[in-house]
Scaffold this motif. Structure first.
Motif, short mmCIF file in Angstrom:
data_model
loop_
_atom_site.label_atom_id
_atom_site.label_comp_id
_atom_site.label_asym_id
_atom_site.label_seq_id
_atom_site.Cartn_x
_atom_site.Cartn_y
_atom_site.Cartn_z
N LYS A 1 -13.94 3.76 -0.21
CA LYS A 1 -13.71 2.35 -0.52
C LYS A 1 -14.29 2.03 -1.89
O LYS A 1 -15.43 2.40 -2.20
CB LYS A 1 -14.34 1.46 0.55
N LYS B 1 -4.76 2.46 -12.23
CA LYS B 1 -4.49 1.04 -12.01
C LYS B 1 -3.67 0.50 -13.18
O LYS B 1 -3.97 0.76 -14.34
CB LYS B 1 -5.80 0.26 -11.89
N THR C 1 -5.05 -2.04 -0.24
CA THR C 1 -5.97 -3.07 -0.70
C THR C 1 -6.23 -4.07 0.42
O THR C 1 -5.44 -4.18 1.36
CB THR C 1 -5.42 -3.83 -1.92
N ASP D 1 -2.37 -5.51 -5.31
CA ASP D 1 -3.38 -6.47 -4.86
C ASP D 1 -2.87 -7.90 -5.08
O ASP D 1 -1.74 -8.10 -5.56
CB ASP D 1 -4.72 -6.24 -5.57
N VAL E 1 -3.21 4.77 -0.35
CA VAL E 1 -4.05 3.71 -0.90
C VAL E 1 -3.65 2.39 -0.26
O VAL E 1 -2.49 2.16 0.07
CB VAL E 1 -3.93 3.60 -2.44
N ARG F 1 0.85 -1.17 0.00
CA ARG F 1 0.00 0.00 0.00
C ARG F 1 0.89 1.22 0.00
O ARG F 1 2.06 1.09 -0.10
CB ARG F 1 -0.91 0.03 1.24
N TYR G 1 -1.89 0.05 -7.89
CA TYR G 1 -2.77 1.22 -7.80
C TYR G 1 -1.95 2.42 -7.34
O TYR G 1 -1.16 2.32 -6.40
CB TYR G 1 -3.90 0.98 -6.80
N ASN H 1 -10.56 -5.10 -2.62
CA ASN H 1 -11.10 -3.74 -2.49
C ASN H 1 -9.96 -2.75 -2.24
O ASN H 1 -8.90 -3.11 -1.73
CB ASN H 1 -12.10 -3.67 -1.34
N LEU H 2 -10.22 -1.51 -2.60
CA LEU H 2 -9.22 -0.46 -2.46
C LEU H 2 -9.74 0.63 -1.54
O LEU H 2 -10.87 1.10 -1.69
CB LEU H 2 -8.89 0.15 -3.83
N TYR H 3 -8.89 1.05 -0.60
CA TYR H 3 -9.21 2.13 0.33
C TYR H 3 -8.32 3.32 0.01
O TYR H 3 -7.11 3.17 -0.19
CB TYR H 3 -8.99 1.68 1.78
N ALA I 1 -12.20 -3.44 -7.16
CA ALA I 1 -10.97 -3.42 -7.94
C ALA I 1 -11.10 -2.70 -9.28
O ALA I 1 -10.09 -2.31 -9.88
CB ALA I 1 -10.49 -4.85 -8.17
#
Length: 393
Positions: A302, A255, A284, A238, A282, A3, A244, A289-291, A305
């Motif tokens: 949130k 991405k 995962t 991920d 960022v 991340r 990302y 899922n991506l935060y 993908a």
């Protein structure tokens, strides 16, 4: 999962490293110590380079000037910090213009653990400097599958690698625009194969290395087209090896596959769902899922993908679940989400839907800028000029 993080603006945190280096930690001037805070800020500002010293390409000069501005901002915030540490006008001064090193009392942390047990201080390492294990504004931080810790040592234009206890292992990088060189490396991430991805902020690109720092590939240039960047900050991977990137000044997420091929992007300037005001960190989770820390909107968003908006939480403030300049974000194996709430001087923990779980921070944390987790339930925080490690069972 990899991340990462940060608006270079938030390296206002950075100069607090200078401040604390100057601070000396304990016992210096016996009386009227709050008045000494004014001298501390003068000493701090004296160490900030003049913009005329910024050289290189147009992008490098811009990054240099921005870092200088962040340092000056942090110096101006010194009085607030100094007064917090010195509540009375007399007595032992905790911040003063001495050259002694930070005391054990300061480094060992007076962190207040959260109600779930998170926040118990385990260890810490780092001091201001350019030697091995020293930092000049550490920003992004991440772990790999073996428990090693990688730190983007922004001011020293390098990556440093440590084991889980903080023992120095290796370093790579220098100032420049060549392969393996950096202009303000900010975000850092790892993938399942042990590769390391770095957001090279001033060069507007991503660089990829193996675990020992050998250069593998790079992509990106200044611009707003697909695969171009304007101040890339956070980076994450991920489970499928996708990458990302928080494209900070372009107000979007991009991405890529593991070799840098552009796949998709989403985002625009605003405060609506899926819009951003300075996307920063960022992270995962195991479900892909991506935060995203939406720095200027003081919230977390949130997405799945493919960039479909799922949920958001947070607002401006200091209460539970509120933020004041959220910067770094990380997830753990259980899907919990950790946020470096910079101006509130704390780490907040949520479940994967944004329900608040716990928080810990000041006075043990000065300016948490990024956060990382490992497979053993530990949490690492880049805080001022140092790295701190906490338990979060």
């Amino acid at each position: 999962m990899g991340r990462r993080v940060l608006p270079l603006d938030t390296l206002a945190l950075a100069t607090l490293g200078l401040v604390l280096m100057l601070a000396g930690g304990v016992a210096a001037k016996p009386s009227h110590c709050r008045k000494d805070c004014k001298q501390d800020i003068k000493n701090c500002l004296a160490l900030v380079p003049n913009n005329k010293s910024c050289t290189g390409t147009k992008s490098e000069k811009k990054a240099c000037r921005k870092l200088n501005a962040a340092q000056r901002k942090a110096c101006r915030g010194l009085v607030k910090l100094c007064k917090q540490q010195n509540p009375s006008m007399s007595g032992t001064c905790l911040l003063s213009s001495t050259t002694t090193t930070l005391s054990t009392a300061t480094t060992t942390s007076t962190t207040m653990p959260g109600t779930s047990g998170c926040g118990m201080f385990l260890t810490g390492w780092g001091s201001m400097g350019s030697g091995n294990g020293q930092f000049n504004f550490p920003a992004g931080i991440v772990t790999d599958g073996s428990g090693n810790v990688y730190v983007a040592d922004t001011g020293n234009a390098r990556i440093q690698k440590f084991d889980a206890s903080g023992t120095f292992l290796t370093t790579w990088g220098s100032s420049g625009s060549g392969n393996g060189q950096f202009s303000s490396p900010v975000g850092v991430a790892t993938d399942g194969s042990g590769n390391v991805y770095v957001t090279d902020y001033g060069n507007n690109r991503i660089q990829k290395f193996d675990a020992s720092g050998t250069f593998l590939t790079m992509w990106g240039s200044l611009g707003s087209g697909n695969g171009q960047f304007h101040a890339p900050n956070g980076v994450a991977t991920d489970g499928s090896g996708n990458v990302y990137v928080a494209d900070y000044d372009n107000e979007r997420i991009q991405k890529f596959d593991a070799s840098g091929t552009f796949l998709t992007m989403w985002g625009s300037l605003g405060s609506g769902n899926g819009q951003f005001h300075a996307p920063c960190g960022v992270a995962t989770d195991g479900s892909g899922n991506l935060y995203v820390t939406d720095y200027g909107n003081n919230r977390i968003q949130k997405f799945d993908a493919s960039g479909t908006f799922l949920t958001t939480w947070g607002s401006s403030g200091s209460g539970n679940g509120q933020f004041s300049s959220p910067v770094g974000v990380a997830t753990d194996g259980s899907g919990n989400v950790y946020v470096a709430d910079y101006d509130n001087q704390r780490i907040q923990k949520f479940d994967n839907n944004g329900a608040f779980l716990t928080a810990w921070g000041a006075p043990g944390l000065v300016g948490p800028i990024d956060v990382a987790t490992d497979g053993s339930g530990n949490v690492y925080v880049s805080d001022s000029y140092r790295i701190q490690k906490f338990a979060c069972p």
